[in-house]
Scaffold this motif. Sequence first.
Motif, PDB file in Angstrom:
ATOM      1  N   ARG A 197     -50.387 -23.455  16.276  1.00  0.00           N
ATOM      2  CA  ARG A 197     -50.842 -22.247  15.564  1.00  0.00           C
ATOM      3  C   ARG A 197     -50.170 -20.998  16.141  1.00  0.00           C
ATOM      4  N   ARG A 201     -47.689 -18.364  14.131  1.00  0.00           N
ATOM      5  CA  ARG A 201     -47.840 -16.902  14.073  1.00  0.00           C
ATOM      6  C   ARG A 201     -46.556 -16.201  14.520  1.00  0.00           C
ATOM      7  N   GLU A 204     -44.054 -16.459  11.761  1.00  0.00           N
ATOM      8  CA  GLU A 204     -44.412 -15.578  10.651  1.00  0.00           C
ATOM      9  C   GLU A 204     -43.978 -14.141  10.922  1.00  0.00           C
TER      10      GLU A 204
END
Length: 264
Positions: A197, A201, A204
Amino acid sequence: GMGVKPLTAAGGPLYGSATSNEAAYELYLRGRSLLRFGDNFAPEEALVFFDQAVHLDPDFAETHSAAAWAHILAYETSVEMQQSHIAQAISEVQHALSAGLRTSEAFRSWGLAEEFRGGYDKAIIRLEQAVAVAPSDAESQRRLAVAYAAMGRIDESVRAAQRSVSDDPGNIASHTLLGEVEQFKAIHEPDNRDAYRSAMRSYEQGLRLARDKSDYGSGLYVEVLVHLEQIDRGMDLLMDRTAHMRDSYVDFYKLGRVQQSAGR
């Protein structure tokens, strides 16, 4: 050239050996402009200017440092990856250090030369010196993070990559490297979803900064999405990529693998 005498707290020189030769300084600046990543990035051409500058002023330490970094970049980006660049980089670093220059660039170049020779322990020592001299040098932090990862020092690698992001938040390379290191950490952890995760991030953030979003999104970001079972998002990115790159067998292969992982 303007006769300005800069003052420091100690009243002495800022660092190292500058030059009073205006022609040498102009050549140095021309070379520096070619080391900036972008359309004009050309380390081999920069070396021509640096060689001319040190011919005019052999004691111009900053040019020796710049030449060392140019040799490192030329080695990394050329197809041949000529070992002569590594030997020349170390020689230029020694010239810079002997002239009294102590900059993160000089130690960073030295560290990478050791790394490319396979000496990761020595590389880490020099790269740690680079960040000790200039803790906010994001380039040195990124390079140190890679060296730590290569030696299995993953937590230290993550911290160095995080520092590069905090000090250079507008640089896509910092976000991408942090994603790569976090993804590397996830691969080596049994309970790894949090690390994946974190990697997602970071990617992104890199995706927001990318000029070619279809190219960036179809890379390691898709792999992380698959691990996190966000298959539809991954397929959307690859469908967009293949729409732009209809002759790219690599991207069609990636799309097929993602569809395969989803049982489609």
